[in-house]
Design a protein around this motif. Structure first.
Motif, PDB file in Angstrom:
ATOM      1  N   LEU A  79     -17.269  30.049  -7.121  1.00  0.00           N
ATOM      2  CA  LEU A  79     -17.292  28.717  -6.506  1.00  0.00           C
ATOM      3  C   LEU A  79     -16.474  28.681  -5.219  1.00  0.00           C
ATOM      4  N   ALA A  80     -15.386  29.468  -5.189  1.00  0.00           N
ATOM      5  CA  ALA A  80     -14.483  29.456  -4.038  1.00  0.00           C
ATOM      6  C   ALA A  80     -14.999  30.272  -2.863  1.00  0.00           C
ATOM      7  N   ALA A  81     -16.013  31.100  -3.083  1.00  0.00           N
ATOM      8  CA  ALA A  81     -16.485  31.998  -2.019  1.00  0.00           C
ATOM      9  C   ALA A  81     -16.903  31.247  -0.753  1.00  0.00           C
ATOM     10  N   PRO A  82     -17.766  30.228  -0.850  1.00  0.00           N
ATOM     11  CA  PRO A  82     -18.127  29.516   0.394  1.00  0.00           C
ATOM     12  C   PRO A  82     -16.955  28.764   1.013  1.00  0.00           C
ATOM     13  N   LEU A 101      -9.173  26.023  -4.889  1.00  0.00           N
ATOM     14  CA  LEU A 101      -8.342  26.485  -3.772  1.00  0.00           C
ATOM     15  C   LEU A 101      -7.461  27.660  -4.194  1.00  0.00           C
ATOM     16  N   GLU A 102      -7.000  27.662  -5.431  1.00  0.00           N
ATOM     17  CA  GLU A 102      -6.241  28.824  -5.937  1.00  0.00           C
ATOM     18  C   GLU A 102      -7.131  30.058  -5.972  1.00  0.00           C
ATOM     19  N   ALA A 103      -8.401  29.865  -6.325  1.00  0.00           N
ATOM     20  CA  ALA A 103      -9.345  30.985  -6.307  1.00  0.00           C
ATOM     21  C   ALA A 103      -9.594  31.458  -4.873  1.00  0.00           C
ATOM     22  N   ALA A 104      -9.692  30.496  -3.926  1.00  0.00           N
ATOM     23  CA  ALA A 104      -9.853  30.875  -2.519  1.00  0.00           C
ATOM     24  C   ALA A 104      -8.638  31.658  -2.038  1.00  0.00           C
ATOM     25  N   SER A 105      -7.447  31.222  -2.462  1.00  0.00           N
ATOM     26  CA  SER A 105      -6.229  31.940  -2.094  1.00  0.00           C
ATOM     27  C   SER A 105      -6.253  33.355  -2.650  1.00  0.00           C
ATOM     28  N   ALA A 106      -6.764  33.503  -3.882  1.00  0.00           N
ATOM     29  CA  ALA A 106      -6.866  34.838  -4.480  1.00  0.00           C
ATOM     30  C   ALA A 106      -7.787  35.733  -3.657  1.00  0.00           C
ATOM     31  N   ARG A 107      -8.807  35.151  -3.065  1.00  0.00           N
ATOM     32  CA  ARG A 107      -9.707  35.936  -2.228  1.00  0.00           C
ATOM     33  C   ARG A 107      -8.991  36.438  -0.968  1.00  0.00           C
ATOM     34  N   PHE A 108      -8.101  35.610  -0.415  1.00  0.00           N
ATOM     35  CA  PHE A 108      -7.341  36.036   0.769  1.00  0.00           C
ATOM     36  C   PHE A 108      -6.188  36.965   0.392  1.00  0.00           C
ATOM     37  N   GLY A 109      -5.489  36.647  -0.687  1.00  0.00           N
ATOM     38  CA  GLY A 109      -4.312  37.428  -1.062  1.00  0.00           C
ATOM     39  C   GLY A 109      -4.632  38.679  -1.836  1.00  0.00           C
ATOM     40  N   GLY A 110      -5.700  38.628  -2.616  1.00  0.00           N
ATOM     41  CA  GLY A 110      -6.072  39.793  -3.413  1.00  0.00           C
ATOM     42  C   GLY A 110      -5.461  39.824  -4.794  1.00  0.00           C
ATOM     43  N   ALA A 144     -13.605  20.413   8.507  1.00  0.00           N
ATOM     44  CA  ALA A 144     -14.693  19.598   7.955  1.00  0.00           C
ATOM     45  C   ALA A 144     -15.676  20.441   7.147  1.00  0.00           C
ATOM     46  N   ARG A 145     -16.038  21.603   7.653  1.00  0.00           N
ATOM     47  CA  ARG A 145     -17.001  22.456   6.935  1.00  0.00           C
ATOM     48  C   ARG A 145     -16.384  23.015   5.661  1.00  0.00           C
ATOM     49  N   ALA A 146     -15.102  23.389   5.731  1.00  0.00           N
ATOM     50  CA  ALA A 146     -14.419  23.870   4.522  1.00  0.00           C
ATOM     51  C   ALA A 146     -14.287  22.746   3.503  1.00  0.00           C
ATOM     52  N   GLU A 147     -14.002  21.538   3.995  1.00  0.00           N
ATOM     53  CA  GLU A 147     -13.893  20.379   3.107  1.00  0.00           C
ATOM     54  C   GLU A 147     -15.229  20.077   2.436  1.00  0.00           C
ATOM     55  N   ALA A 148     -16.312  20.188   3.199  1.00  0.00           N
ATOM     56  CA  ALA A 148     -17.636  19.943   2.628  1.00  0.00           C
ATOM     57  C   ALA A 148     -17.959  20.971   1.546  1.00  0.00           C
ATOM     58  N   ALA A 149     -17.632  22.237   1.807  1.00  0.00           N
ATOM     59  CA  ALA A 149     -17.873  23.282   0.809  1.00  0.00           C
ATOM     60  C   ALA A 149     -17.018  23.055  -0.435  1.00  0.00           C
ATOM     61  N   LEU A 150     -15.782  22.613  -0.233  1.00  0.00           N
ATOM     62  CA  LEU A 150     -14.883  22.361  -1.350  1.00  0.00           C
ATOM     63  C   LEU A 150     -15.369  21.172  -2.178  1.00  0.00           C
ATOM     64  N   THR A 151     -15.807  20.129  -1.500  1.00  0.00           N
ATOM     65  CA  THR A 151     -16.320  18.945  -2.198  1.00  0.00           C
ATOM     66  C   THR A 151     -17.541  19.314  -3.034  1.00  0.00           C
ATOM     67  N   LYS A 152     -18.407  20.141  -2.488  1.00  0.00           N
ATOM     68  CA  LYS A 152     -19.591  20.584  -3.232  1.00  0.00           C
ATOM     69  C   LYS A 152     -19.195  21.417  -4.448  1.00  0.00           C
ATOM     70  N   ALA A 153     -18.203  22.279  -4.276  1.00  0.00           N
ATOM     71  CA  ALA A 153     -17.765  23.120  -5.383  1.00  0.00           C
ATOM     72  C   ALA A 153     -17.110  22.302  -6.490  1.00  0.00           C
ATOM     73  N   VAL A 154     -16.376  21.267  -6.117  1.00  0.00           N
ATOM     74  CA  VAL A 154     -15.718  20.417  -7.112  1.00  0.00           C
ATOM     75  C   VAL A 154     -16.750  19.645  -7.921  1.00  0.00           C
ATOM     76  N   GLY A 155     -17.827  19.206  -7.284  1.00  0.00           N
ATOM     77  CA  GLY A 155     -18.856  18.457  -7.981  1.00  0.00           C
ATOM     78  C   GLY A 155     -18.690  16.972  -7.795  1.00  0.00           C
TER      79      GLY A 155
END
Length: 746
Positions: free
Chosen positions: A72-75, A39-48, A13-24
């Motif tokens: 945008l993907a950081a939170p 989400l691809e940017a978030a994946s880049a943060r995990f994968g490098g 739920a918290r990740a979804e809320a952050a994602l919804t805010k980032a999408v606008g």
């Protein structure tokens, strides 16, 4: 009953809320594109990996720079990291396309919960290494492949890179789903070229109709593992489903309004054509409306190489339905080992009824040589907030299964002791669905409550027959509830105490409005049963004598016996069907409906017609009919309880059981006697169990007095056996009121 919210959505739920805010705030098709980009940017943060390189490699056009998307993907990534779900699985769950009810019904798709994904990966991983070829032919957003990657490669990035580049394959109808699968798996690597190489092998299209070349191009020798959660719906289209797919809010059975008949006809023809092509390609589907999951199960097994593993989620019908017999026999006979976990939805894996049961199935495909086939390992598993735990298990030999279930349908036994008991009862009984049988039943659904609804009349209409509904039938009781007011879900019904059954239906129907083939039947004495049931109900099977001059709705199928319509035979069948032993056997194969196939799969005990046990049952069941209109008082309640306990003991003996067997069997009825007085120091009453075991001890000459002592003490406190919880009263609650036999509750 509204569908429960999946537990997974609460964790995210918290990740979804952050994602919804980032999408606008945009509410259009491009919002989902922006969602995937973040989400691809978030994946880049995990994968490098480098996000800009990723965009170029997959031809993703963006209106923001890679740096802006990473910010945008950081939170979002932060909240994913704080959740209880592995990042790759969380990314997959968040990247799913929104699945509305109308889409779910047409596709049969139910998104895979992270706990189930981890369980399937756990089942498959021991057979695999990072050089094994794997595929999910209905991958959705890729959560199963993500879970399997983590299970096989762990934190070893070199292994993960090799695995992804050379061995992970996927297919799906949706390009967006394949894109979601890429982004979830991307979190395991910093090398975009690995992802690009992986994606080139994948297939976007209908896996069930794909040319064989599609699969051989991915892995010429077949796959070491096939994982999947295939669609669970039948290939069919009703007017109800068509309207719902068009966005119409409606309940099943409600009046059809504003239907575009031309468009419906076109769509129905499309579905029928696809159905015909499926049946031609997958003969094991049988005939009629094909189940998607059966076709996919056939495909999964075909794609798997010898000694490979198939690890999938499928509905519970695979191990029990008549329509799955062919595919069940095919895959069981061609599997070296079989592991089946029975799971229900109480832990909210899916947004469906919590009683729904499904399977986590792992099969190891046998080779061409005659290898020894291992016994079937059957598990019962319960969901927890973060996974699953085993609550019971049994090992079932294949020859032993075939001896008691020739179609290889599996009874849901929870222990070796239960399997032995099931086998003992099955071997002591005889099939009763054959023309040569002394029973040979003739089933009938007399009036369809939906189809014939326009013909229904108010109760008491001149010349009309009372219409019997499922709630009006209980064990040995006919007319246990009466209609007060309202209709549908708002209808109000009154429950009648034991001894006070009477006929007060909601509807009636003219004989001329009953289907012609059933008009004579409604004038005969027959037995009927409520077909809505469940394994965890107080009782699963409830049957009663149906008198002439009433018509039964489709939820009360009726039975006559071709060779012998006598009242004695009907009374004996009622005694058997309402017994705890028969109920226990039925619970091993039941879901939520007592269909004819399942009912007849429970064998009848060998009771000779007109022998002493037969006569005892006729007399006992006959007396129960008389007592049910004798008025409500303590003497009636006690006599009913005594007779029912004696019937249960008689049936148990007929099945060859002993006192210990019956004690084990009665453990499967934990919610009996709710509302009855418990013995001092105990949390709940066991008056019914104690009464049955007392009667069994007496019937078998057992000298144990413990059960009778407990039953006597409970009765002295006011407890009464065999009383449904909705009618639960103690002795101090009986107040007789005149001659009508009614009961008031103090």
């Amino acid at each position: 009953m509204s569908a429960p919210r999946p537990m997974e959505s609460e964790y995210l739920a918290r990740a979804e809320a952050a994602l919804t805010k980032a999408v606008g705030s945009r509410k259009c098709a491009s919002s989902f594109e922006r969602r995937l980009q973040i989400l691809e940017a978030a994946s880049a943060r995990f994968g490098g990996f480098d996000l800009e390189t990723f965009h170029r490699s997959f031809n993703i056009a963006t209106d923001r720079s890679a740096a802006e998307l990473m910010e945008l993907a950081a939170p979002v990534a932060s909240e994913i990291g704080r959740s209880a779900i592995h990042p790759a699985l969380a990314l997959s769950a968040l990247a799913r396309e929104a699945l509305h009810e109308r889409d779910r019904k047409s596709t049969g798709a139910y998104h895979t919960d992270f706990r189930l994904a981890a369980r399937l990966a756990e089942l498959a991983a021991p057979k695999l290494t990072h050089v094994s070829k794997v595929i999910d032919p209905a991958c959705g957003a890729g959560i199963l492949l993500a879970a399997l990657t983590y299970a096989v490669c762990g934190m070893d990035r070199a292994k993960a890179a090799h695995w992804l580049a050379h061995n992970v394959c996927a297919a799906d109808l949706s390009a967006n789903s394949l894109r979601a699968t890429v982004l979830s798996l991307a979190s395991f690597t910093d090398d975009v070229s690995v992802l690009k190489t992986m994606r080139k092998r994948w297939y976007c299209g209908d896996s069930l109709m794909a040319d064989r070349k599609v699969w051989t191009a991915m892995s010429p020798q077949g796959f070491d593992a096939v994982v999947g959660n295939p669609p669970w719906e039948k290939v069919k289209l009703s007017r109800h489903e068509f309207l719902k797919s068009s966005g119409t809010q409606r309940h099943y059975g409600s009046k059809i309004l504003n239907l575009d008949e031309e468009r419906f006809s076109e769509k129905r023809d499309e579905v029928a054509d696809y159905s015909r092509r499926l049946l031609a390609r997958y003969p094991d589907l049988g005939s009629g409306e094909p189940d998607m999951y059966i076709a996919f199960t056939d495909l999964f097994f075909d794609l798997c190489k010898e000694q490979g593993v198939v690890s999938v989620l499928v509905p519970g019908g695979l191990i029990r339905s008549q329509g799955t017999k062919t595919i069940r026999e095919k895959i069981f006979n061609a599997s070296q080992s079989i592991s089946l976990s029975i799971i229900d939805n109480k832990a909210r894996f899916f947004s469906i009824d919590t009683r729904f049961k499904f399977l986590a199935m792992a099969l190891v495909k046998a080779g061409s040589r005659k290898e020894k086939r291992e016994p079937i390992h059957l598990f019962h598993e319960r969901g927890t907030p973060t996974g699953l735990v085993t609550t019971g298990s049994a090992v079932i030999g294949r020859a032993a299964l075939a001896a008691v279930r020739p179609d290889l349908s599996l009874p849901e036994v929870r222990s070796v002791a239960e399997w032995k008991l099931y086998s003992k009862i099955a071997e002591a009984g005889d099939p009763w669905n054959e023309p040569s049988s002394d029973w040979d039943p003739k089933f009938c659904r007399e009036v369809d409550m939906t189809k014939e609804r326009p013909k229904f009349r108010a109760r008491g209409s001149k010349g009309a027959l009372p219409l019997i509904e499922g709630r009006m039938v209980q064990s040995h009781r006919f007319g246990v509830k009466g209609h007060l007011s309202g209709s549908g879900r708002s209808a109000r019904w009154e429950a009648y105490p034991i001894g006070c059954s009477r006929l007060s239906p909601q509807f009636s129907i003219l004989s001329s409005d009953i289907p012609r083939s059933n008009r004579q039947r409604v004038n005969e004495l027959r037995v009927g049963f409520c077909d809505i049931a469940g394994q965890t109900n107080e009782r699963s099977l409830m049957a009663a004598m149906i008198p002439p001059g009433v018509a039964c709705g489709n939820k009360v199928p009726t039975i006559l016996f071709r060779a012998d319509h006598s009242e004695d035979r009907l009374l004996v069948w009622l005694s058997i069907a309402n017994s705890f032993v028969f109920d226990w056997m039925l619970r091993r194969v039941l879901t939520t409906t007592v269909n004819y196939f399942l009912l007849q799969s429970v064998p009848m005990p060998r009771i000779a017609k007109d022998g002493l046990p037969w006569k005892r049952l006729v007399s006992a069941a006959g007396e129960l009919r008389e007592l049910d209109v004798a008025g409500s008082n303590r003497a009636v309640y006690d006599r009913v309880a005594q007779i029912k306990a004696e019937i249960d003991a008689e049936i148990a003996v007929a099945y060859g059981l002993n006192l210990r067997d019956l004690e084990l069997l009665l453990q499967d009825f934990p919610i009996l006697d709710r509302g009855q007085v418990a013995l001092p120091g105990e949390s709940r009453s066991t008056i019914t169990r104690d009464s049955v075991l007392t009667a069994m001890a007496k019937r078998t000459g057992n000298r144990s007095t413990n059960w009778s002592r407990r039953a006597n003490e409970a009765r002295a406190l006011g407890a009464v056996a065999y009383v449904p919880s909705e009618l639960a009263v103690g002795s101090e609650d009986f107040v007789e009121t005149g001659g009508n036999g009614s009961l008031s509750h103090g």
